[in-house]
Design a protein around this motif. Sequence first.
Motif, mmCIF file in Angstrom:
data_model
loop_
_atom_site.group_PDB
_atom_site.id
_atom_site.type_symbol
_atom_site.label_atom_id
_atom_site.label_comp_id
_atom_site.label_asym_id
_atom_site.label_seq_id
_atom_site.Cartn_x
_atom_site.Cartn_y
_atom_site.Cartn_z
ATOM 1 N N PRO A 151 -5.389 -8.797 -5.217
ATOM 2 C CA PRO A 151 -5.572 -7.869 -6.327
ATOM 3 C C PRO A 151 -6.979 -7.284 -6.345
ATOM 4 C CG PRO A 151 -5.584 -10.129 -7.107
ATOM 5 C CD PRO A 151 -5.273 -10.173 -5.635
ATOM 6 N N SER A 152 -7.930 -8.003 -5.761
ATOM 7 C CA SER A 152 -9.305 -7.524 -5.764
ATOM 8 C C SER A 152 -9.393 -6.199 -5.023
ATOM 9 C CB SER A 152 -10.214 -8.536 -5.080
ATOM 10 O OG SER A 152 -10.424 -8.165 -3.739
ATOM 11 N N ALA A 153 -10.087 -5.285 -5.617
ATOM 12 C CA ALA A 153 -10.190 -3.974 -5.004
ATOM 13 C C ALA A 153 -11.497 -3.886 -4.251
ATOM 14 C CB ALA A 153 -10.095 -2.901 -6.066
ATOM 15 N N ALA A 154 -11.578 -4.620 -3.154
ATOM 16 C CA ALA A 154 -12.810 -4.613 -2.380
ATOM 17 C C ALA A 154 -13.079 -3.234 -1.820
ATOM 18 C CB ALA A 154 -12.726 -5.634 -1.255
ATOM 19 N N ASN A 155 -12.024 -2.464 -1.720
ATOM 20 C CA ASN A 155 -12.177 -1.104 -1.238
ATOM 21 C C ASN A 155 -11.362 -0.205 -2.146
ATOM 22 O OD1 ASN A 155 -13.233 0.777 0.548
ATOM 23 N ND2 ASN A 155 -12.861 -0.604 2.267
ATOM 24 N N THR A 156 -12.034 0.389 -3.082
ATOM 25 C CA THR A 156 -11.343 1.156 -4.109
ATOM 26 C C THR A 156 -11.525 2.643 -3.860
ATOM 27 O OG1 THR A 156 -11.617 -0.596 -5.713
ATOM 28 C CG2 THR A 156 -11.264 1.609 -6.594
ATOM 29 N N GLN A 157 -10.439 3.356 -4.038
ATOM 30 C CA GLN A 157 -10.452 4.799 -3.806
ATOM 31 C C GLN A 157 -10.441 5.536 -5.138
ATOM 32 O OE1 GLN A 157 -10.383 6.141 -0.622
ATOM 33 N NE2 GLN A 157 -10.397 4.076 0.258
ATOM 34 N N VAL A 158 -11.278 6.557 -5.222
ATOM 35 C CA VAL A 158 -11.223 7.462 -6.366
ATOM 36 C C VAL A 158 -10.982 8.861 -5.807
ATOM 37 C CG1 VAL A 158 -12.468 8.480 -8.311
ATOM 38 C CG2 VAL A 158 -12.748 6.047 -7.789
ATOM 39 N N LYS A 159 -10.018 9.515 -6.376
ATOM 40 C CA LYS A 159 -9.650 10.839 -5.912
ATOM 41 C C LYS A 159 -10.288 11.885 -6.823
ATOM 42 C CE LYS A 159 -5.427 12.337 -6.452
ATOM 43 N NZ LYS A 159 -3.963 12.535 -6.376
ATOM 44 N N ILE A 160 -10.866 12.889 -6.205
ATOM 45 C CA ILE A 160 -11.391 14.016 -6.979
ATOM 46 C C ILE A 160 -10.392 15.156 -6.819
ATOM 47 C CG2 ILE A 160 -13.343 15.557 -7.370
ATOM 48 C CD1 ILE A 160 -15.062 13.616 -5.711
ATOM 49 N N ASP A 161 -9.763 15.527 -7.927
ATOM 50 C CA ASP A 161 -8.749 16.573 -7.843
ATOM 51 C C ASP A 161 -8.668 17.303 -9.174
ATOM 52 O OD1 ASP A 161 -6.847 18.160 -6.710
ATOM 53 O OD2 ASP A 161 -5.263 16.638 -6.684
ATOM 54 N N ASN A 162 -8.476 18.597 -9.108
ATOM 55 C CA ASN A 162 -8.290 19.401 -10.309
ATOM 56 C C ASN A 162 -9.422 19.147 -11.325
ATOM 57 O OD1 ASN A 162 -6.950 21.305 -11.806
ATOM 58 N ND2 ASN A 162 -5.652 19.796 -12.838
ATOM 59 N N PHE A 163 -10.649 19.128 -10.836
ATOM 60 C CA PHE A 163 -11.843 18.955 -11.671
ATOM 61 C C PHE A 163 -11.853 17.637 -12.431
ATOM 62 C CE2 PHE A 163 -11.659 23.505 -11.002
ATOM 63 C CZ PHE A 163 -12.983 23.833 -10.771
ATOM 64 N N SER A 164 -11.295 16.603 -11.827
ATOM 65 C CA SER A 164 -11.393 15.302 -12.490
ATOM 66 C C SER A 164 -11.413 14.174 -11.468
ATOM 67 C CB SER A 164 -10.251 15.115 -13.487
ATOM 68 O OG SER A 164 -9.026 15.211 -12.825
ATOM 69 N N PHE A 165 -11.974 13.056 -11.903
ATOM 70 C CA PHE A 165 -12.006 11.847 -11.090
ATOM 71 C C PHE A 165 -10.809 10.981 -11.487
ATOM 72 C CE2 PHE A 165 -16.518 13.079 -11.565
ATOM 73 C CZ PHE A 165 -16.881 13.177 -10.235
ATOM 74 N N GLY A 166 -10.075 10.502 -10.512
ATOM 75 C CA GLY A 166 -8.926 9.676 -10.850
ATOM 76 C C GLY A 166 -8.815 8.451 -9.958
ATOM 77 N N PRO A 167 -8.679 7.248 -10.557
ATOM 78 C CA PRO A 167 -8.750 7.029 -11.997
ATOM 79 C C PRO A 167 -10.161 7.260 -12.537
ATOM 80 C CG PRO A 167 -8.326 4.965 -10.804
ATOM 81 C CD PRO A 167 -8.461 6.034 -9.793
ATOM 82 N N GLN A 168 -10.227 7.645 -13.787
ATOM 83 C CA GLN A 168 -11.538 7.986 -14.348
ATOM 84 C C GLN A 168 -12.421 6.755 -14.441
ATOM 85 O OE1 GLN A 168 -11.922 9.329 -18.365
ATOM 86 N NE2 GLN A 168 -13.465 10.839 -17.833
ATOM 87 N N THR A 169 -11.822 5.616 -14.740
ATOM 88 C CA THR A 169 -12.563 4.360 -14.770
ATOM 89 C C THR A 169 -11.942 3.411 -13.762
ATOM 90 O OG1 THR A 169 -13.096 4.635 -17.109
ATOM 91 C CG2 THR A 169 -13.286 2.412 -16.200
ATOM 92 N N VAL A 170 -12.768 2.856 -12.888
ATOM 93 C CA VAL A 170 -12.281 1.814 -11.984
ATOM 94 C C VAL A 170 -13.084 0.548 -12.241
ATOM 95 C CG1 VAL A 170 -11.349 3.270 -10.157
ATOM 96 C CG2 VAL A 170 -13.763 2.669 -10.109
#
Length: 119
Positions: A35-54
């Motif tokens: 479950p640990s997100a040692a490598n977490t991805q944030v997507k930048i799309d449509n002028f927003s960061f997703g997920p906004q909080t990680v």
Amino acid sequence: MTRKNVWIASLATPVMITVLLLFAGSPSVTAADQPSAANTQVKIDNFSFGPQTVTVPVGATVTWTNRDDIPHTVVSTDGVFKSKVRDTDETFSYTFTKAGTYPYFCSVHPKMTGKVVVQ
Ligand SMILES: [Cu+2]
């Protein structure tokens, strides 16, 4: 088959079976299941960061990928990290070595904000 090849084959087969059994018998929990997100991805799309909080553990690397067709940046509000301008499909990664809350924004579009919580 020469006699030498037969000997090698007779030796190799049990070895292969042993290797297969070892793999089959090993615990099935792999890094991908953690479950640990040692490598977490944030997507930048449509002028927003997703997920906004990680929320990630200490030592995790967060990678932002710009999936928008316009350039963005990833800039820590507190000056902890600062990406260059990221064009489409370009990435920025940062490894968080200290617990805390790290708000960030896009310096091109300051209304774009996100947050990394490290615990
Ligand atoms: Cu932007």
